[in-house]
Design an enzyme around this catalytic site. Structure first.
Site, PDB file in Angstrom:
ATOM      1  N   CYS A 474       0.838  -1.200   0.000  1.00  0.00           N
ATOM      2  CA  CYS A 474       0.000   0.000   0.000  1.00  0.00           C
ATOM      3  C   CYS A 474       0.876   1.254   0.000  1.00  0.00           C
ATOM      4  O   CYS A 474       1.434   1.604  -1.027  1.00  0.00           O
ATOM      5  CB  CYS A 474      -0.961  -0.031   1.188  1.00  0.00           C
ATOM      6  SG  CYS A 474      -2.278   1.202   1.084  1.00  0.00           S
ATOM      7  N   HIS A 556      -3.567  -5.484   0.229  1.00  0.00           N
ATOM      8  CA  HIS A 556      -2.998  -5.941   1.499  1.00  0.00           C
ATOM      9  C   HIS A 556      -2.996  -7.465   1.572  1.00  0.00           C
ATOM     10  O   HIS A 556      -3.931  -8.068   2.116  1.00  0.00           O
ATOM     11  CB  HIS A 556      -3.786  -5.365   2.676  1.00  0.00           C
ATOM     12  CG  HIS A 556      -3.525  -3.915   2.931  1.00  0.00           C
ATOM     13  ND1 HIS A 556      -2.578  -3.472   3.828  1.00  0.00           N
ATOM     14  CD2 HIS A 556      -4.085  -2.813   2.378  1.00  0.00           C
ATOM     15  CE1 HIS A 556      -2.569  -2.136   3.833  1.00  0.00           C
ATOM     16  NE2 HIS A 556      -3.477  -1.714   2.963  1.00  0.00           N
ATOM     17  N   GLU A 558      -1.403  -9.412   3.432  1.00  0.00           N
ATOM     18  CA  GLU A 558      -1.235  -9.962   4.784  1.00  0.00           C
ATOM     19  C   GLU A 558      -2.554 -10.439   5.380  1.00  0.00           C
ATOM     20  O   GLU A 558      -2.572 -11.343   6.225  1.00  0.00           O
ATOM     21  CB  GLU A 558      -0.590  -8.932   5.712  1.00  0.00           C
ATOM     22  CG  GLU A 558      -1.424  -7.709   6.037  1.00  0.00           C
ATOM     23  CD  GLU A 558      -1.221  -6.555   5.087  1.00  0.00           C
ATOM     24  OE1 GLU A 558      -1.457  -5.397   5.482  1.00  0.00           O
ATOM     25  OE2 GLU A 558      -0.824  -6.803   3.922  1.00  0.00           O
TER      26      GLU A 558
END
Length: 592
Positions: A474, A556, A558
């Site tokens: 990001c 994202h 993760e």
């Protein structure tokens, strides 16, 4: 929707897996794993590699006999409530997640709800320093980080409504009041707020979360905060009413409490837990099990005292003592027959299986036995509280385990790398650069605001110029674009509209982020955008060809990482940092 025109081998062959239900048209086996991770969007991919499909029946541990029996009798949702006492930060989230893991290993389908008594409607506007990470769900909901634990442990996909806050409840009640739904009655905490809480819980508990179209068998509810907090009182009352409404065979209360050790004598003190349970019972809720947090295993006389004064059978007193890693917690609960006590309370003993936690056992023991580590420089804004990047840390852990390594994360405050800190904090500046240069890879996570941006740019430049594996997420991706424009293309004032809207070279705009008018110039200079949205205007993935691993992603990844199924961008970073990437790519491409 995302269309990728090209993707270099460093991304094409990174294996991963996603539980998302994206609509995909894929003509590359190796790309499939990476592409399916992209959150919140449907994917269309076009590659010239041979098409290969694979069928995977995920081992959900479902008990077919359980579902057969459930069809033969009226199905009722079972609720497991997890409360906390004495102090906050005891690990209720991990305990609740671990309880879900053990129940799921018994063949039950499990969902989770987190109750946060704060007045915010969600966690989106809360400072990471104060509340830790904001976890983002597939539906875009910005929620408490504990829901990340639920998704990772249980391998489910939750919704924004699985996070209940005081703000959401009051907002819904006031909206109904304004519409006249209460027919002119005086709106009060009891019954209107408590009824809204009960209705919300019962509605959300029946939302399928594991990819099937059927509700779960058990809903694990975590009540945030500590028993006795003023803001949690309406929820305590609502849950008391819920326990009465659904019946004792459909409600199990587990109270997490602290057993401290004071003084040189080392005596385990039970009085704090006694007081906490007494207060809970005074509010109308009696725990069926105690989950006692302590540094060391509980002594037998401690258990006996707790049982006597807390009115809980000794066999229902669980000891969640400190363990080498959190993957041991479900095993700890299983070894103490926590599942038997819960299943007995919920009248599920006749339909549940013996819990199968072999995968968890292997993972926990594997991590304990790892001896080699990889140094990861995490350059961010909120490094003062590591929970601010909890999902990133977990994704790194998953990737390191896949590479047979332990993560050694070096936290670097981005502002300490900046030139201005040479005069103001010279020791911190020198230490930050020493740490950065000793790392095997660099990661710049997401964030907001212009503080520390200069340090992040310097970190990205160091990684690019010195062939150090780099991953930008990001903001970290935007940083890599700004750095490349300044250092390689010579656009000295290149910047983001967020930081300087008057800059002559705005390489980053609020939407679609990377300035479409400058994309060709950036690519001609050597920065390749290998992932774009369907319109071709939004840049989603970038890399620098010829670099061992220099990748930026706007999304994202993760949030999609799971134990045993590492997120591909993180896996690539660690493989490159440990000189395993080339071998991994060759092995994967050969299909062996």
């Amino acid at each position: 929707m995302l269309k990728l025109n090209c993707l270099s081998k460093s991304l094409l062959s990174l294996s991963s897996f996603s539980t998302t239900t994206t609509t995909t048209t894929i003509v590359s086996r190796s790309a499939t794993h990476f592409i399916k991770q992209l959150p919140y969007i449907n994917i269309v991919c076009r590659f010239s590699y041979p098409f290969c499909t694979s069928s995977s029946s995920s081992n959900r541990g479902l008990n077919l006999e359980l579902h057969k029996n459930s069809e033969e009798r009226e199905r009722k949702m079972k609720y497991v409530l997890v409360t906390g006492g004495v102090v906050s930060g005891l690990g209720k989230g991990v305990t609740a997640s671990s309880i879900g893991v053990v129940l799921k290993a018994c063949g039950l389908r499990v969902t989770s709800i987190k109750i946060d008594p704060y007045l915010n409607t969600d966690a989106g506007t809360m400072s990471p320093f104060e509340h830790g990470e904001v976890f983002v769900l597939d539906d875009g909901g910005e929620v408490d980080l504990d829901l990340g634990n639920y998704e990772r442990f249980l391998d489910v996909t939750l919704t924004r409504d699985n996070n209940i806050t005081t703000g959401k409840i009051y907002q819904s009640v006031l909206e109904r009041e304004r519409k006249g739904d209460y027919l002119g009655k005086t709106v009060q905490v009891v019954p209107h707020i408590t009824d809204a809480i009960k209705e919300w819980i019962q509605r959300v508990a029946n939302i399928p979360v594991d990819g099937n179209n059927e509700p779960a068998d058990v809903c694990v509810i975590e009540l945030g905060g500590t028993v006795g907090d003023i803001e949690s009182m309406p929820f305590i009352e609502a849950l008391r009413q819920l326990s009465f409404t659904v019946g004792k065979e459909n409600f199990c209360l587990i109270h997490v409490s602290l057993i401290p050790v004071l003084g040189v004598v080392g005596e385990q003190k039970t009085k704090p837990t006694q007081h906490s349970v007494r207060e809970l019972r005074a509010l109308g809720l009696t725990p069926h099990l105690l989950a006692c947090r302590s540094a060391q295993p509980l002594l037998e006389n401690t258990k006996e005292k707790l049982s006597q004064f807390c009115h809980v059978p000794a066999e229902n007193i669980l000891n969640v003592h400190d363990v080498p890693n959190i993957w041991h917690v479900p095993l700890l609960l299983r070894n103490q027959n926590a599942h038997s006590a819960i299943l007995r309370q919920l009248n599920l003993l006749d339909v549940a299986e013996t819990p199968n936690l072999q995968e968890w056992t292997t993972r926990a023991e594997t991590y304990d036995n790892l001896s080699n580590s990889v140094r990861i420089a995490m350059v961010g804004k909120y490094v003062g509280l590591t929970d601010s990047y909890l999902s990133v840390v977990k994704a790194l852990l998953h990737a390191c385990i896949a590479c047979s390594m332990k993560p050694a994360i070096d936290w670097i405050a981005a502002s300490d790398l900046e030139d201005e800190s040479v005069k103001s904090t010279p020791e911190a500046h020198a230490s930050a650069w020493k740490t950065l240069k000793s790392a095997s890879c660099v990661l710049v996570p997401g964030g907001f605001g212009d503080r520390g941006i200069g340090g992040m740019i310097l970190a990205a430049k160091y990684a690019r110029e010195n062939n150090v594996p780099y991953l930008g997420i990001c903001l970290g991706m935007q940083i890599s674009v700004i750095e490349f424009a300044r250092s390689v293309l010579g656009w000295e004032d290149a910047n983001s509209e967020e930081f300087d809207e008057k800059a002559s070279s705005l390489v980053i705009k609020f939407m679609p982020e990377v300035n479409p008018n400058l994309v060709n110039a950036l690519e001609d200079g050597g920065l390749k955008f290998v992932g774009r949205d369907e319109s071709g205007e939004r840049m989603e993935i970038l890399e620098v060809p010829g670099h061992p691993y220099y990748v930026g992603v706007q999304f994202h990844p993760e949030f999609k990482s799971r134990p045993g199924r590492a997120s591909a961008p993180f896996l690539g970073l660690i493989l490159a940092a440990t000189n395993q990437l080339e071998g991994y790519l060759k092995t994967d491409q050969n299909g062996s």
